[in-house]
Design an enzyme around this catalytic site. Structure first.
Site, PDB file in Angstrom:
ATOM      1  N   ASN A 292       3.984  -3.127   2.435  1.00 34.74           N
ATOM      2  CA  ASN A 292       3.641  -3.803   1.183  1.00 34.74           C
ATOM      3  C   ASN A 292       4.102  -5.267   1.114  1.00 34.74           C
ATOM      4  O   ASN A 292       3.441  -6.082   0.491  1.00 34.74           O
ATOM      5  CB  ASN A 292       4.182  -3.008  -0.012  1.00 34.74           C
ATOM      6  CG  ASN A 292       5.674  -2.786   0.056  1.00 34.74           C
ATOM      7  OD1 ASN A 292       6.292  -2.939   1.109  1.00 34.74           O
ATOM      8  ND2 ASN A 292       6.256  -2.426  -1.065  1.00 34.74           N
TER       9      ASN A 292
ATOM     10  N   GLU B  54      16.084   1.522   2.774  1.00 36.85           N
ATOM     11  CA  GLU B  54      15.430   1.069   1.536  1.00 36.85           C
ATOM     12  C   GLU B  54      14.190   1.934   1.359  1.00 36.85           C
ATOM     13  O   GLU B  54      13.177   1.704   2.026  1.00 36.85           O
ATOM     14  CB  GLU B  54      15.023  -0.409   1.673  1.00 36.85           C
ATOM     15  CG  GLU B  54      16.181  -1.370   1.647  1.00 36.85           C
ATOM     16  CD  GLU B  54      16.890  -1.415   0.313  1.00 36.85           C
ATOM     17  OE1 GLU B  54      16.324  -0.923  -0.692  1.00 36.85           O
ATOM     18  OE2 GLU B  54      18.010  -1.918   0.267  1.00 36.85           O
TER      19      GLU B  54
ATOM     20  N   CYS C  24       8.092  -0.382  -4.230  1.00 38.29           N
ATOM     21  CA  CYS C  24       9.015   0.757  -4.220  1.00 38.29           C
ATOM     22  C   CYS C  24       9.764   0.923  -5.533  1.00 38.29           C
ATOM     23  O   CYS C  24      10.024   2.029  -5.975  1.00 38.29           O
ATOM     24  CB  CYS C  24      10.016   0.564  -3.091  1.00 38.29           C
ATOM     25  SG  CYS C  24      10.799  -1.061  -3.161  1.00 38.29           S
TER      26      CYS C  24
ATOM     27  N   GLU D  92      20.402  -4.540   0.236  1.00 40.76           N
ATOM     28  CA  GLU D  92      19.918  -5.778   0.824  1.00 40.76           C
ATOM     29  C   GLU D  92      20.254  -6.921  -0.137  1.00 40.76           C
ATOM     30  O   GLU D  92      20.587  -6.695  -1.295  1.00 40.76           O
ATOM     31  CB  GLU D  92      18.398  -5.702   1.061  1.00 40.76           C
ATOM     32  CG  GLU D  92      18.072  -4.620   2.070  1.00 40.76           C
ATOM     33  CD  GLU D  92      16.718  -4.757   2.743  1.00 40.76           C
ATOM     34  OE1 GLU D  92      15.700  -4.750   2.039  1.00 40.76           O
ATOM     35  OE2 GLU D  92      16.698  -4.872   3.987  1.00 40.76           O
TER      36      GLU D  92
HETATM   37  P1  NAD Z   1       6.475   4.792   5.995  1.00 44.69           P
HETATM   38  O1  NAD Z   1       7.725   5.558   5.734  1.00 44.69           O
HETATM   39  O2  NAD Z   1       5.249   5.528   6.308  1.00 44.69           O
HETATM   40  O3  NAD Z   1       6.694   3.777   7.221  1.00 44.69           O
HETATM   41  C1  NAD Z   1       7.710   2.797   7.199  1.00 44.69           C
HETATM   42  C2  NAD Z   1       7.942   2.300   8.611  1.00 44.69           C
HETATM   43  O4  NAD Z   1       8.583   3.314   9.378  1.00 44.69           O
HETATM   44  C3  NAD Z   1       6.675   1.924   9.396  1.00 44.69           C
HETATM   45  O5  NAD Z   1       6.935   0.750  10.125  1.00 44.69           O
HETATM   46  C4  NAD Z   1       6.487   3.106  10.322  1.00 44.69           C
HETATM   47  O6  NAD Z   1       5.803   2.789  11.511  1.00 44.69           O
HETATM   48  C5  NAD Z   1       7.924   3.471  10.629  1.00 44.69           C
HETATM   49  N1  NAD Z   1       8.156   4.840  11.081  1.00 44.69           N
HETATM   50  C6  NAD Z   1       7.474   5.959  10.749  1.00 44.69           C
HETATM   51  N2  NAD Z   1       8.025   7.030  11.358  1.00 44.69           N
HETATM   52  C7  NAD Z   1       9.095   6.577  12.073  1.00 44.69           C
HETATM   53  C8  NAD Z   1      10.070   7.201  12.899  1.00 44.69           C
HETATM   54  N3  NAD Z   1      10.076   8.507  13.094  1.00 44.69           N
HETATM   55  N4  NAD Z   1      11.010   6.425  13.467  1.00 44.69           N
HETATM   56  C9  NAD Z   1      11.054   5.094  13.253  1.00 44.69           C
HETATM   57  N5  NAD Z   1      10.145   4.443  12.477  1.00 44.69           N
HETATM   58  C10 NAD Z   1       9.176   5.181  11.892  1.00 44.69           C
HETATM   59  O7  NAD Z   1       6.323   3.842   4.731  1.00 44.69           O
HETATM   60  P2  NAD Z   1       5.072   2.925   4.332  1.00 44.69           P
HETATM   61  O8  NAD Z   1       3.960   3.844   3.961  1.00 44.69           O
HETATM   62  O9  NAD Z   1       4.866   1.882   5.352  1.00 44.69           O
HETATM   63  O10 NAD Z   1       5.633   2.198   3.025  1.00 44.69           O
HETATM   64  C11 NAD Z   1       5.626   2.786   1.775  1.00 44.69           C
HETATM   65  C12 NAD Z   1       6.978   3.372   1.439  1.00 44.69           C
HETATM   66  O11 NAD Z   1       7.992   2.381   1.593  1.00 44.69           O
HETATM   67  C13 NAD Z   1       7.067   3.826   0.006  1.00 44.69           C
HETATM   68  O12 NAD Z   1       7.743   5.056  -0.071  1.00 44.69           O
HETATM   69  C14 NAD Z   1       7.901   2.746  -0.652  1.00 44.69           C
HETATM   70  O13 NAD Z   1       8.567   3.146  -1.802  1.00 44.69           O
HETATM   71  C15 NAD Z   1       8.812   2.353   0.442  1.00 44.69           C
HETATM   72  N6  NAD Z   1       9.343   0.997   0.237  1.00 44.69           N
HETATM   73  C16 NAD Z   1      10.670   0.829  -0.082  1.00 44.69           C
HETATM   74  C17 NAD Z   1      11.181  -0.434  -0.332  1.00 44.69           C
HETATM   75  C18 NAD Z   1      12.633  -0.649  -0.695  1.00 44.69           C
HETATM   76  O14 NAD Z   1      13.114  -1.756  -0.532  1.00 44.69           O
HETATM   77  N7  NAD Z   1      13.352   0.342  -1.198  1.00 44.69           N
HETATM   78  C19 NAD Z   1      10.337  -1.540  -0.240  1.00 44.69           C
HETATM   79  C20 NAD Z   1       9.001  -1.342   0.107  1.00 44.69           C
HETATM   80  C21 NAD Z   1       8.523  -0.065   0.337  1.00 44.69           C
END
Ligand code: NAD
Length: 485
Positions: free
Chosen positions: A154, A251, A285, A459
């Protein structure tokens, strides 16, 4: 291919690197569904190359003074600001977010982080602790080594910078794995850091799906993993890192409460509900997706909210008048529309929106549900899309208990003109990032992160320093050392 196709997929040791043996990654412009670039996922050879480059650069970087390191980060921030428009156009292609947003919230937020941590880098010191008899302990704040950043889709530029800035300020190197959905922006940050004077290998970008992320997380050359992503991914990554006793920052997602009392400034509260549900098409998020509205103002709130949503400008993200863009992926659009259907099926009242817009790309209208109850799927699960749930409440104790009745704890907000109540309620909310009479602002000076399943660590702010360095304590004895025998 378009002119957005990068020279190669990865950026390692100060240069673009390709390995076409990695699985293809198609980059899709969400506004049209068009493929704008094709990259390749990092293979084990790429991972090895990145870890070796980062390790070599880290030693050189950590030997520099904090002030010298800070100078590089400040230069990078200045370059980002100079190229803000170009970087924002790229961010809009990566994510689909309107240019109106990316011009002010992405590269500029990354520059803020580089400026803040660049400014702090020269003042990271330890303590002197007298312990009696003239002896003392001093502490040294040491870098962790090579840190891994893994991003969500995002805010690709912001996430890369929010992780890199404190990591580099502390003397670490970084390997950043962007989300496979939005892989383009981090490459530009890597180029800019080199131009600003960072040693080759200090900030590397390795593309890939979860599999590459897991390869990197499990590499013995990585000291720390900072993930921005969903709770299920966070559990997997944290478990893998724990097996090797690595440091983590997580996060993760949320289902945050925004509580509006009947004495609140209604227009401000509605602005917060709009920002906290529909900015970036709801793909944030910390969004306040459970909007608790006190019964007396519920109908006025809903009527005015629907009226203001009617003025949203939905359209070409490159047009600076547009303030609501497409969803970033087809899959995320389907998820959000699926929740709209679930909300209706479970008995919530769809006040407005929630329809697919029939055009190329991944579009829907912003949805508001009223008469939502605590047990409904739309009130319990993170949707990560433009779907607001409005829940009624009567009293303070009741709303606090309901707001906290979730596995998440990322953010929370309260709107009231009663000063004492505002602090009392926020004091009882179990969430890491809280707001009084506003919502979702994330200045770099303030810590950001979640409690409970929403994460570990923080962060931004001085807090982030604790998560990218560790403390060595040194006991210094000025007298004789004795033993029992
Ligand atoms: P996601 O969990 O599908 O993927 C996040 C990242 O993790 C990607 O780069 C993905 O390739 C990687 N990944 C997936 N499986 C992995 C593994 N087994 N080992 C290592 N890396 C792996 O999330 P998304 O769909 O890209 O993003 C949306 C989510 O992120 C939502 O739940 C949102 O709330 C959260 N988010 C949190 C914050 C925060 O700061 N708290 C900010 C933005 C988004």
């Amino acid at each position: 291919m378009t002119d957005l196709q990068p020279k190669a997929s990865h950026f390692i040791g100060g240069a673009y690197v390709e390995d076409t043996a990695g699985a293809p990654i198609e980059v899709i412009y969400p506004a049209t569904g068009e493929v704008i670039a094709v990259l390749h996922a990092g293979t084990s050879a790429i991972v090895e190359q990145a870890v070796a480059a980062a390790g070599a650069a880290q030693a050189e970087w950590a030997a520099m003074t904090g002030t010298e390191r800070g100078r590089v980060l400040l230069k990078a921030a200045a370059l980002i600001r100079e190229r803000n428009r170009e970087l924002s156009v790229l961010e809009t292609h990566d994510t689909g977010k309107p240019l109106q947003e990316t011009l002010v919230a992405d590269a500029t937020s990354g520059a803020d982080a580089l400026e803040y941590f660049g400014g702090l880098a020269g003042s990271l010191t330890g303590e002197h602790i007298p312990v009696g008899g003239g002896d003392f302990v001093y502490t040294v704040r040491e870098p962790l080594g090579v840190c891994l950043g893994i991003g969500a889709w995002n805010y690709p530029t912001q996430i890369a910078c929010w992780k890199a800035a404190p990591a580099l300020a502390c003397g670490n190197a970084m390997i950043f794995k962007p989300s496979e959905t939005t892989p383009l922006c981090a490459l530009k940050i890597a180029e800019i850091l080199i131009e600003a004077g960072a040693p080759a290998g200090l900030f590397n970008v390795v593309q890939g799906f979860g599999e590459t992320g897991a390869m990197l997380t499990g590499h013995p050359g990585i000291a720390k993993v900072s993930l921005t992503g969903s709770v299920p991914t966070g559990r997997k990554v944290a478990a893998q890192a724990a097996g090797m006793m690595k440091h983590v920052t997580m996060e993760l997602g949320g289902k945050s409460p925004l509580i509006i009392f009947d004495d609140a400034d209604l227009e401000s509260a509605i602005s917060a509900a709009i920002n906290g549900n529909f900015y970036s098409s709801g793909q944030i998020c910390s969004n306040g997706t459970r909007v608790f509205v006190q019964k007396g103002i519920k109908e006025a709130f809903l009527a005015r909210l629907a009226e203001r949503l009617g003025t949203a400008v939905i359209g070409d993200p490159m047009d600076e008048a547009t303030n609501f863009g497409p969803m970033t992926t087809k899959a995320q659009l389907e998820i959000a529309l699926g929740y709209v259907a679930k909300g209706v099926a479970e008995g919530a009242r769809l006040v407005t929106g929630g329809e697919r817009i029939e055009r190329e790309g991944f579009w829907m209208t912003p949805a508001v549900f009223a008469d939502v109850t605590d047990g409904m799927s739309i009130a319990r699960e993170e949707i990560f899309g433009p779907v607001m749930s409005v829940l009624d409440f009567e009293g303070e104790d009741e709303v606090v208990a309901r707001a906290n009745d979730t596995e998440f704890g990322l953010a929370g907000g309260v709107f009231t003109n009663d000063l004492a109540r505002a602090h009392r309620v926020i004091g009882r909310i179990r969430a890491g990032s809280c707001y009084i009479n506003t919502y979702n602002l994330t200045p770099v000076e303030a810590p950001f992160g979640g409690m409970k399943a929403s994460g570990v660590g923080r962060e931004n702010s001085k807090e982030a320093i604790n998560h990218y360095s560790e403390v060595k304590s040194v006991y210094v004895c000025l007298g004789k050392t004795e033993a029992a025998f």
